[in-house]
Design a protein around this motif. Structure first.
Motif, PDB file in Angstrom:
ATOM      1  N   PHE A 106      20.086  59.924  53.222  1.00  0.00           N
ATOM      2  CA  PHE A 106      20.691  60.000  54.549  1.00  0.00           C
ATOM      3  C   PHE A 106      20.102  58.934  55.458  1.00  0.00           C
ATOM      4  CE2 PHE A 106      16.763  61.791  55.785  1.00  0.00           C
ATOM      5  CZ  PHE A 106      16.716  61.844  57.179  1.00  0.00           C
ATOM      6  N   LYS A 107      20.790  58.725  56.577  1.00  0.00           N
ATOM      7  CA  LYS A 107      20.209  57.969  57.683  1.00  0.00           C
ATOM      8  C   LYS A 107      20.775  58.531  58.972  1.00  0.00           C
ATOM      9  CE  LYS A 107      23.497  54.127  58.215  1.00  0.00           C
ATOM     10  NZ  LYS A 107      23.643  52.646  58.252  1.00  0.00           N
ATOM     11  N   LEU A 124      15.340  58.073  69.022  1.00  0.00           N
ATOM     12  CA  LEU A 124      16.089  59.236  68.538  1.00  0.00           C
ATOM     13  C   LEU A 124      16.294  59.164  67.031  1.00  0.00           C
ATOM     14  CD1 LEU A 124      18.717  59.710  71.379  1.00  0.00           C
ATOM     15  CD2 LEU A 124      17.045  61.404  70.621  1.00  0.00           C
ATOM     16  N   ASN A 125      16.601  57.987  66.520  1.00  0.00           N
ATOM     17  CA  ASN A 125      16.733  57.846  65.066  1.00  0.00           C
ATOM     18  C   ASN A 125      15.461  58.293  64.354  1.00  0.00           C
ATOM     19  OD1 ASN A 125      19.326  56.805  65.271  1.00  0.00           O
ATOM     20  ND2 ASN A 125      18.665  54.664  65.148  1.00  0.00           N
ATOM     21  N   ASP A 126      14.311  57.862  64.877  1.00  0.00           N
ATOM     22  CA  ASP A 126      13.023  58.213  64.256  1.00  0.00           C
ATOM     23  C   ASP A 126      12.707  59.701  64.403  1.00  0.00           C
ATOM     24  OD1 ASP A 126      12.645  55.596  63.505  1.00  0.00           O
ATOM     25  OD2 ASP A 126      11.376  55.085  65.226  1.00  0.00           O
ATOM     26  N   LEU A 127      12.900  60.246  65.606  1.00  0.00           N
ATOM     27  CA  LEU A 127      12.535  61.639  65.867  1.00  0.00           C
ATOM     28  C   LEU A 127      13.415  62.617  65.083  1.00  0.00           C
ATOM     29  CD1 LEU A 127      11.977  61.327  69.725  1.00  0.00           C
ATOM     30  CD2 LEU A 127      10.216  61.926  68.024  1.00  0.00           C
ATOM     31  N   ILE A 128      14.704  62.326  65.005  1.00  0.00           N
ATOM     32  CA  ILE A 128      15.611  63.220  64.269  1.00  0.00           C
ATOM     33  C   ILE A 128      15.433  63.030  62.762  1.00  0.00           C
ATOM     34  CG2 ILE A 128      18.036  63.788  63.826  1.00  0.00           C
ATOM     35  CD1 ILE A 128      18.590  62.816  66.737  1.00  0.00           C
ATOM     36  N   GLY A 129      15.332  61.750  62.325  1.00  0.00           N
ATOM     37  CA  GLY A 129      15.176  61.488  60.900  1.00  0.00           C
ATOM     38  C   GLY A 129      13.905  62.070  60.322  1.00  0.00           C
ATOM     39  N   GLY A 138      13.050  67.096  49.341  1.00  0.00           N
ATOM     40  CA  GLY A 138      13.859  66.416  48.338  1.00  0.00           C
ATOM     41  C   GLY A 138      14.843  65.408  48.896  1.00  0.00           C
ATOM     42  N   ILE A 139      15.064  65.424  50.209  1.00  0.00           N
ATOM     43  CA  ILE A 139      15.991  64.454  50.794  1.00  0.00           C
ATOM     44  C   ILE A 139      15.261  63.135  51.039  1.00  0.00           C
ATOM     45  CG2 ILE A 139      15.617  64.959  53.250  1.00  0.00           C
ATOM     46  CD1 ILE A 139      18.718  64.845  53.548  1.00  0.00           C
ATOM     47  N   LYS A 140      15.999  62.026  50.960  1.00  0.00           N
ATOM     48  CA  LYS A 140      15.395  60.709  51.126  1.00  0.00           C
ATOM     49  C   LYS A 140      16.168  59.877  52.141  1.00  0.00           C
ATOM     50  CE  LYS A 140      13.874  60.649  46.291  1.00  0.00           C
ATOM     51  NZ  LYS A 140      13.980  59.947  44.976  1.00  0.00           N
ATOM     52  N   VAL A 141      15.468  58.960  52.781  1.00  0.00           N
ATOM     53  CA  VAL A 141      16.093  58.032  53.717  1.00  0.00           C
ATOM     54  C   VAL A 141      16.593  56.812  52.948  1.00  0.00           C
ATOM     55  CG1 VAL A 141      15.730  56.466  55.657  1.00  0.00           C
ATOM     56  CG2 VAL A 141      14.714  58.755  55.692  1.00  0.00           C
ATOM     57  N   PRO A 146      23.960  55.240  52.407  1.00  0.00           N
ATOM     58  CA  PRO A 146      23.398  56.557  52.087  1.00  0.00           C
ATOM     59  C   PRO A 146      24.517  57.545  51.743  1.00  0.00           C
ATOM     60  CG  PRO A 146      23.534  56.290  54.451  1.00  0.00           C
ATOM     61  CD  PRO A 146      23.968  54.980  53.854  1.00  0.00           C
ATOM     62  N   ASP A 147      24.143  58.670  51.172  1.00  0.00           N
ATOM     63  CA  ASP A 147      25.128  59.721  50.889  1.00  0.00           C
ATOM     64  C   ASP A 147      25.706  60.294  52.178  1.00  0.00           C
ATOM     65  OD1 ASP A 147      24.756  59.577  48.086  1.00  0.00           O
ATOM     66  OD2 ASP A 147      22.957  60.820  48.258  1.00  0.00           O
ATOM     67  N   VAL A 148      24.860  60.411  53.191  1.00  0.00           N
ATOM     68  CA  VAL A 148      25.279  60.991  54.469  1.00  0.00           C
ATOM     69  C   VAL A 148      24.744  60.142  55.607  1.00  0.00           C
ATOM     70  CG1 VAL A 148      25.103  62.971  56.028  1.00  0.00           C
ATOM     71  CG2 VAL A 148      25.374  63.347  53.584  1.00  0.00           C
ATOM     72  N   THR A 149      25.614  59.824  56.559  1.00  0.00           N
ATOM     73  CA  THR A 149      25.185  59.211  57.814  1.00  0.00           C
ATOM     74  C   THR A 149      25.341  60.249  58.917  1.00  0.00           C
ATOM     75  OG1 THR A 149      25.832  56.982  57.120  1.00  0.00           O
ATOM     76  CG2 THR A 149      25.598  57.369  59.489  1.00  0.00           C
TER      77      THR A 149
END
Length: 405
Positions: A106-107, A124-129, A138-141, A146-149
């Motif tokens: 994801f990203k 916000l990208n950093d704090l939420i991610g 198990g989730i990866k950046v 990515p699979d999910v944006t």
């Protein structure tokens, strides 16, 4: 998870410069027409995006309707969250958990229309991610593909989260290219021509000729049902039924067999042009494809077109039948079009129509007829119906029969 809003992104409207506002307003009108039976929706067509507040309406049903509205590039179902970081983080985790599978990537992609919000987009990208990483093992950046944006949009009235872009129908909003009159039969070709005209922004009004008792109420309802299926692209379409019995009987009685088709179609074109002039139509559209039947040779088209100076546009003229059928199946009109209810184009069909009719001969035969009187009586008997998306005109038995074909 229950969505609270759908955010709509426009298609070709980004290229329209000073006309952009009128195009957006028209799209907003079309969307409201398409969603006319969802009474709780609040639809706001802003300059950059359209926002549809669901107010507890069924998001799946709304999404199904939106997929077909011309002028929409894509749209995203969204969840509105209060402007508090902890609530945004918690909602982000809940949203991603619903679709999570081991090894998923994801990203976070943040957009701020409110630049006074205390965190900027990178923060916000950093704090939420980082919160998602901590709470979903198990989730990866992954920054590229990515699979999910997870999209985060910060506005003054809240923060909106979404994770998918649903492809829209593209094209131009219906009505932005002017009005045209579509000669709608009950066959395969004219509904496809209608679809192609609608896609380029033409506000079409259907002109359908019916000849009782030679054509049935079922045949008329079939044409209306085809119109209802096409109405999903704009929300509603006017359907004009033109009585044609007297003209067909007169032509059959007084015109040689080889010219029956030519003279009948000249009447149809005259009547359609007269309706266009009364109803501010700029052009006539039909489903003629070159060489498919006797009335669709170049010579026949020239002989028929001679009765009007109004542009006659044929969206499927260069397509072969297989191409037309493919589109008819895609737009869900094929099953209706092949239902064996007669239409006025097939009754009184001569065994050997002229494939190269002469204009002077057609005029000569028409001199035997009271053309003005026949036209006047037909126009006096027209009936106009507004057909909306979701309207139905065939009963369940007829619909079941269509599905079996």
């Amino acid at each position: 998870m229950q969505y609270t809003e759908i955010m709509v992104r426009y298609g070709e409207l980004s290229t329209k410069g000073k006309n952009r506002r009128s195009f957006i307003d028209r799209l907003g009108t079309n969307v409201r027409h398409t969603l006319h039976d969802f009474k709780k929706l609040d639809i706001k067509a802003n300059r950059d995006r359209m926002h549809i507040q669901l107010n507890d309406e069924d998001s799946d049903k709304v999404i199904s309707r939106l997929r077909d509205v011309f002028g929409i590039q894509n749209f995203s179902p969204s969840i509105k969250v209060e402007r508090e970081l902890d609530k945004v983080q918690a909602t982000a985790v809940a949203l991603i958990k619903e679709m999570f599978h081991p090894g998923m990537t994801f990203k976070v992609n943040t957009r701020r229309s409110d630049h006074d919000f205390k965190y900027d987009t990178n923060e916000l990208n950093d704090l939420i991610g980082s919160y998602v990483l901590e709470n979903i093992p198990g989730i990866k950046v992954k920054m590229k593909d990515p699979d999910v944006t997870l999209r985060v949009e910060v506005r003054t009235n809240g923060i909106f989260l979404s994770h998918e872009k649903i492809k829209g129908a593209g094209g131009m909003p219906v009505g932005t290219a002017g009005k045209g009159m579509m000669m709608l039969s009950g066959g395969i070709d004219s509904p496809v021509a209608s679809y192609l005209a609608l896609k380029r922004g033409v506000d079409i009004e259907m002109v359908h000729f019916f000849s009782p008792p030679y054509t049935s109420e079922q045949a008329l309802n079939k044409a209306k049902e085809l119109t209802a299926r096409l109405a999903k692209y704009s929300g509603r379409i006017k359907f004009i039924q033109v009585p044609f019995t007297e003209i067909q009987e007169t032509v059959k009685h007084d015109v040689p067999s080889g010219y029956l088709m030519t003279v009948q179609r000249r009447f149809m074109l005259r009547l359609t042009a007269a309706l266009a002039q009364k109803r501010d139509g700029l052009a006539i559209f039909n489903g003629e494809a070159l060489g498919q039947v006797a009335s669709q040779t170049m010579e026949s088209m020239a002989a028929i077109n001679e009765v009007t100076t109004m542009p006659v546009i044929r969206p499927v003229v260069s397509m072969d039948k297989t191409e037309i059928i493919d589109i008819a199946q895609k737009i869900d009109t094929f099953d209706l079009s092949i239902m064996p209810f007669e239409d006025c184009c097939t009754i009184f069909a001569p065994p050997s129509p002229k494939t190269k009719p002469r204009i002077d001969k057609a005029k000569e035969y028409e001199e035997r007829l009271d053309v003005d009187g026949l036209m006047e009586r037909a126009l006096a008997g027209i009936k106009i119906t507004e057909i909306k998306v979701g309207d139905e005109f065939l009963n369940q038995n007829e619909q079941a029969f269509a599905e079996l074909l």
